[in-house]
Each structure stands twice: as structure tokens, then as C-alpha cells.
Design a protein around this motif. Structure first.
Motif, PDB file in Angstrom:
ATOM      1  N   MET A  14       7.968 -43.323   1.782  1.00 20.12           N
ATOM      2  CA  MET A  14       7.424 -44.187   2.822  1.00 20.12           C
ATOM      3  C   MET A  14       8.492 -45.060   3.472  1.00 20.12           C
ATOM      4  O   MET A  14       8.339 -45.474   4.615  1.00 20.12           O
ATOM      5  N   ARG A  15       9.584 -45.345   2.763  1.00 19.29           N
ATOM      6  CA  ARG A  15      10.683 -46.065   3.418  1.00 19.29           C
ATOM      7  C   ARG A  15      11.340 -45.167   4.460  1.00 19.29           C
ATOM      8  O   ARG A  15      11.759 -45.624   5.511  1.00 19.29           O
ATOM      9  N   ILE A  16      11.444 -43.875   4.148  1.00 18.62           N
ATOM     10  CA  ILE A  16      11.967 -42.924   5.136  1.00 18.62           C
ATOM     11  C   ILE A  16      11.039 -42.850   6.347  1.00 18.62           C
ATOM     12  O   ILE A  16      11.493 -42.836   7.501  1.00 18.62           O
ATOM     13  N   VAL A  17       9.741 -42.833   6.080  1.00 16.55           N
ATOM     14  CA  VAL A  17       8.762 -42.814   7.168  1.00 16.55           C
ATOM     15  C   VAL A  17       8.873 -44.078   8.011  1.00 16.55           C
ATOM     16  O   VAL A  17       8.786 -44.035   9.252  1.00 16.55           O
ATOM     17  N   ASP A  18       9.060 -45.224   7.372  1.00 10.27           N
ATOM     18  CA  ASP A  18       9.202 -46.485   8.112  1.00 10.27           C
ATOM     19  C   ASP A  18      10.422 -46.460   9.026  1.00 10.27           C
ATOM     20  O   ASP A  18      10.395 -46.986  10.144  1.00 10.27           O
TER      21      ASP A  18
ATOM     22  N   LEU B 193       1.135 -36.164   1.279  1.00 14.18           N
ATOM     23  CA  LEU B 193       0.445 -35.682   0.084  1.00 14.18           C
ATOM     24  C   LEU B 193       1.193 -36.085  -1.179  1.00 14.18           C
ATOM     25  O   LEU B 193       0.596 -36.580  -2.143  1.00 14.18           O
ATOM     26  N   LEU B 194       2.493 -35.893  -1.182  1.00 18.36           N
ATOM     27  CA  LEU B 194       3.294 -36.269  -2.350  1.00 18.36           C
ATOM     28  C   LEU B 194       3.303 -37.781  -2.561  1.00 18.36           C
ATOM     29  O   LEU B 194       3.163 -38.269  -3.691  1.00 18.36           O
ATOM     30  N   ALA B 195       3.466 -38.525  -1.471  1.00 15.85           N
ATOM     31  CA  ALA B 195       3.517 -39.983  -1.586  1.00 15.85           C
ATOM     32  C   ALA B 195       2.206 -40.553  -2.100  1.00 15.85           C
ATOM     33  O   ALA B 195       2.189 -41.424  -2.979  1.00 15.85           O
ATOM     34  N   GLY B 196       1.085 -40.075  -1.571  1.00 13.72           N
ATOM     35  CA  GLY B 196      -0.204 -40.612  -1.973  1.00 13.72           C
ATOM     36  C   GLY B 196      -0.660 -40.147  -3.333  1.00 13.72           C
ATOM     37  O   GLY B 196      -1.311 -40.902  -4.066  1.00 13.72           O
ATOM     38  N   PHE B 197      -0.325 -38.921  -3.715  1.00 16.32           N
ATOM     39  CA  PHE B 197      -0.817 -38.372  -4.981  1.00 16.32           C
ATOM     40  C   PHE B 197       0.063 -38.771  -6.159  1.00 16.32           C
ATOM     41  O   PHE B 197      -0.441 -39.135  -7.218  1.00 16.32           O
ATOM     42  N   VAL B 198       1.378 -38.717  -5.989  1.00 15.98           N
ATOM     43  CA  VAL B 198       2.294 -39.043  -7.087  1.00 15.98           C
ATOM     44  C   VAL B 198       2.436 -40.546  -7.236  1.00 15.98           C
ATOM     45  O   VAL B 198       2.377 -41.089  -8.338  1.00 15.98           O
ATOM     46  N   GLY B 199       2.625 -41.249  -6.114  1.00 13.50           N
ATOM     47  CA  GLY B 199       2.765 -42.694  -6.156  1.00 13.50           C
ATOM     48  C   GLY B 199       4.091 -43.132  -6.764  1.00 13.50           C
ATOM     49  O   GLY B 199       5.033 -42.347  -6.904  1.00 13.50           O
TER      50      GLY B 199
ATOM     51  N   ARG C 205       1.786 -40.805   7.406  1.00 10.88           N
ATOM     52  CA  ARG C 205       1.023 -42.027   7.111  1.00 10.88           C
ATOM     53  C   ARG C 205      -0.469 -41.746   7.020  1.00 10.88           C
ATOM     54  O   ARG C 205      -1.157 -42.271   6.139  1.00 10.88           O
ATOM     55  N   VAL C 206      -0.978 -40.925   7.928  1.00 10.06           N
ATOM     56  CA  VAL C 206      -2.411 -40.607   7.896  1.00 10.06           C
ATOM     57  C   VAL C 206      -2.759 -39.824   6.633  1.00 10.06           C
ATOM     58  O   VAL C 206      -3.749 -40.123   5.950  1.00 10.06           O
ATOM     59  N   MET C 207      -1.946 -38.822   6.298  1.00 14.12           N
ATOM     60  CA  MET C 207      -2.209 -38.031   5.099  1.00 14.12           C
ATOM     61  C   MET C 207      -2.115 -38.886   3.835  1.00 14.12           C
ATOM     62  O   MET C 207      -2.957 -38.767   2.931  1.00 14.12           O
ATOM     63  N   ARG C 208      -1.140 -39.748   3.747  1.00 20.33           N
ATOM     64  CA  ARG C 208      -1.001 -40.614   2.574  1.00 20.33           C
ATOM     65  C   ARG C 208      -2.229 -41.499   2.406  1.00 20.33           C
ATOM     66  O   ARG C 208      -2.747 -41.659   1.295  1.00 20.33           O
ATOM     67  N   ALA C 209      -2.711 -42.089   3.497  1.00 19.71           N
ATOM     68  CA  ALA C 209      -3.893 -42.955   3.415  1.00 19.71           C
ATOM     69  C   ALA C 209      -5.115 -42.188   2.932  1.00 19.71           C
ATOM     70  O   ALA C 209      -5.889 -42.683   2.097  1.00 19.71           O
ATOM     71  N   GLU C 210      -5.300 -40.969   3.443  1.00 22.01           N
ATOM     72  CA  GLU C 210      -6.457 -40.173   3.031  1.00 22.01           C
ATOM     73  C   GLU C 210      -6.347 -39.733   1.572  1.00 22.01           C
ATOM     74  O   GLU C 210      -7.328 -39.745   0.829  1.00 22.01           O
ATOM     75  N   VAL C 211      -5.140 -39.336   1.152  1.00 22.03           N
ATOM     76  CA  VAL C 211      -4.953 -38.893  -0.223  1.00 22.03           C
ATOM     77  C   VAL C 211      -5.190 -40.048  -1.188  1.00 22.03           C
ATOM     78  O   VAL C 211      -5.834 -39.879  -2.248  1.00 22.03           O
ATOM     79  N   MET C 212      -4.731 -41.236  -0.862  1.00 19.24           N
ATOM     80  CA  MET C 212      -4.953 -42.396  -1.728  1.00 19.24           C
ATOM     81  C   MET C 212      -6.434 -42.747  -1.809  1.00 19.24           C
ATOM     82  O   MET C 212      -6.928 -43.162  -2.862  1.00 19.24           O
ATOM     83  N   ARG C 213      -7.155 -42.564  -0.709  1.00 19.87           N
ATOM     84  CA  ARG C 213      -8.598 -42.810  -0.733  1.00 19.87           C
ATOM     85  C   ARG C 213      -9.312 -41.816  -1.645  1.00 19.87           C
ATOM     86  O   ARG C 213     -10.140 -42.192  -2.470  1.00 19.87           O
ATOM     87  N   VAL C 214      -8.971 -40.536  -1.477  1.00 17.17           N
ATOM     88  CA  VAL C 214      -9.629 -39.499  -2.283  1.00 17.17           C
ATOM     89  C   VAL C 214      -9.167 -39.558  -3.730  1.00 17.17           C
ATOM     90  O   VAL C 214      -9.946 -39.289  -4.648  1.00 17.17           O
ATOM     91  N   ARG C 215      -7.911 -39.950  -3.930  1.00 23.05           N
ATOM     92  CA  ARG C 215      -7.348 -39.991  -5.296  1.00 23.05           C
ATOM     93  C   ARG C 215      -8.133 -40.920  -6.212  1.00 23.05           C
ATOM     94  O   ARG C 215      -8.237 -40.680  -7.422  1.00 23.05           O
ATOM     95  N   GLY C 216      -8.719 -41.967  -5.660  1.00 18.51           N
ATOM     96  CA  GLY C 216      -9.487 -42.901  -6.482  1.00 18.51           C
ATOM     97  C   GLY C 216     -10.958 -42.577  -6.589  1.00 18.51           C
ATOM     98  O   GLY C 216     -11.712 -43.368  -7.186  1.00 18.51           O
TER      99      GLY C 216
END
Length: 296
Positions: free
Chosen positions: A135-139, A121-127, A178-189
Motif C-alpha cells: 500500500m505504500r507503493i500504491v500511495d 488481493l494480497l494486501a487485503g488477505f495477507v495483511g 485500493r478498491v480490491m483491498r477494501a473489498e477483500v478486507m470486508r469479506v475477510r472478516g
């Protein structure tokens, strides 16, 4: 109705944000109920939950005591899973072991769901820099095999069911993030989110009222899929001896206890193992069906 009256409705974030969620929930529920192939998986999962919630109802015997004279007896009407080398009923031990195994599984999935959702949520919304760092930590987490990461964590934390649950949960955080970030980025736009920002709504309100309600469904579906994986991971760590202290029954430890008796007591490992496999496959089947329903 004139265009001047329609346009404000289309730009109203309350109208635009809630419609997708309601229709998606309704179609998902209807489609899920109409699947006859889900009857057996659902019954198996419900039976496993029943074992965990009310083990005495399904097996009234004592899982810790046995009759030495009845040791290493094969499956029968008196002992559905047979008996072990101490004369203990394996079915009773499996039923009573469900509480610890499934509790650890739920704790693991809960940790992964909450932590992964917050990170995504933070990664996708704040950017920006926040997105890059998280996301580097996630990787890094994704680059380490889940079982290896769980083993490293449980070795550092120590033995015990809760520590096993924490280790398994941390190893699954990256998938949820990763799934939450992808969904948040989709909804964010989406237009209704941009309209909410333009109308002066604060970022916390946009996040709570518009982004999160339209982003969580795939993550919840993923938790159903990961439930089966968590059952397998918790059982694997218990099999290796990191779970509860014997003679407390756990699903993985039941399989482990029968390794030395495979030649003359195959049921000690085979039957508990097959039961675990049935729960894992059923959970995966249900989770993938929920995931497919959410994509429609």
C-alpha cells in the motif's frame, strides 16, 4: 427445523458465500436493463466497438489515401466529418483508427485490472508487513498525476500503441488495488470465511472459493468506469505524438493533425474530438451505473 439443524447451515461456507454473489448479479442485471437513460450511451459504446471490430463495414474507403482535389472540404453527405489537408475522408480515418485506440484502451484496462487486483488481493488477505509495503507503493503511484506518470513511462518505453497502453495501464493500477483491498478486507472478516478457516480449509481454497467471488464485482465495475478514462489518456498520448507512426490513424492523432487548420477547417479537430468525448462520457455513464447497481 430445529436450531441444531439450522446452525450448521449458517456456518457452512458454501451456503453463505454463494448467496450474496447470485443475488447481487441478478439484481444488478435487472436494474441495469430497466434504465432507459442508458440506451444512448450503450449504443454509442457498441458503435465504437463495431468500428474497431469491423471498420470496413462502417467505412469501406481507404483511410490512408485521399484525393488532393477534395482537400479541406467541410462535412457533407459525401464526407460526414469532412476531409483533411490531403483530401482524406476524416470519417473513414476515425472509423479505422478505432481499432488501435480501443485495443490500446482494453490492454491498458486489462493491465490495471489484473495487476491492481493481485496487489489488492494480497494486501487485503495477507495483511501485516505485506499490506504495509504494497500500500505504500500504491500511495506513491497515487501521489503522481496519472498523465505525468504515463508520459514518464512511455518516454522510457518508447513510442508505439502498445507502449502507450502499458504506460496508461500502469498509471491506473493504484485505483484498482485500493478498491480490491477494501473489498477483500470486508469479506475477510465475514463469518463464512472464519467458518471456512475453522473447518480446516486451506488459505488458497478460502481465497479461491469465498474471498475472490465476493470481492471482484466492485473491481469489475471500476474497470467500466476507468475504460472511459483510459480512452481519454490513450488519445491524449496519441495527440502528443507517442502513438502509432503517421499516417496510421488514431483518435488522438486525428485531433492533433487538425491543429494547424483550425482557422479554415475547424472540422478536422472538432468532429473527431466530439466523437471521442461522446465515447468517454458514454463509458463513464455505463460504468457509474454498474457501480451504483453493485452497491444496492
Amino acid at each position: 427445523m430445529s436450531d441444531t439443524l439450522i446452525e450448521p447451515l449458517l456456518l457452512d461456507p458454501r451456503v453463505e458465500a454463494k448467496a450474496p454473489v447470485v443475488s447481487r448479479r441478478r439484481s444488478t442485471a435487472i436494474g441495469f436493463i430497466r434504465k432507459p437513460g442508458l440506451v444512448i450511451p450503450v449504443l454509442i459504446v457498441l458503435l465504437a466497438i463495431g468500428f474497431a471490430v469491423a471498420p470496413g463495414f462502417f467505412a469501406s474507403g481507404d483511410p490512408l489515401s485521399g484525393v488532393p482535389a477534395e482537400k479541406l472540404q467541410g462535412p457533407s453527405l459525401a464526407h460526414w466529418f469532412g476531409t483533411d489537408n490531403l483530401g482524406r475522408d476524416l470519417y473513414t480515418r476515425f472509423v479505422h483508427g478505432a481499432a488501435l485506440s480501443l485495443t490500446a484502451t482494453l490492454v491498458a484496462v486489462g493491465i490495471a485490472l489484473v495487476a491492481g487486483s493481485i496487489i489488492g488481493l494480497l494486501a487485503g488477505f495477507v495483511g501485516g508487513v505485506v499490506d504495509a509495503v504494497l500500500m505504500r507503493i500504491v500511495d506513491v503511484l497515487l501521489s503522481i498525476p496519472a498523465l505525468l506518470l504515463s508520459l514518464a513511462l512511455v518516454t522510457a518505453l518508447g513510442f508505439g500503441t502498445i507502449n502507450v497502453a502499458i504506460a496508461v495501464g500502469v498509471s491506473m493500477v493504484a485505483n484498482f488495488a485500493r478498491v480490491m483491498r477494501a473489498e477483500v478486507m470486508r469479506v475477510r472478516g465475514a463469518q463464512y470465511v472464519e467458518a471456512a478457516f475453522s473447518s480446516g480449509v486451506q488459505w488458497l481454497g478460502v481465497l479461491r472459493r469465498h474471498v475472490l467471488p465476493n470481492s471482484y464485482a466492485p473491481v469489475v465495475a471500476l474497470s467500466a468506469v476507468e475504460f472511459g478514462q483510459a480512452v481519454l489518456a490513450v488519445s491524449a498520448l496519441s495527440f502528443l505524438g507517442f502513438g502509432a507512426v503517421p499516417p496510421t490513424p488514431e483518435w488522438g492523432s486525428l485531433v492533433s493533425e487538425g491543429r494547424n487548420f483550425l482557422a479554415n477547417a475547424w472540422w478536422m479537430t472538432t468532429l473527431p474530438g466530439l466523437a471521442i468525448v461522446a465515447v468517454v462520457i458514454s463509458a463513464h455513464r455505463i460504468g457509474h451505473e454498474i457501480e451504483r447497481s453493485n452497491r444496492r
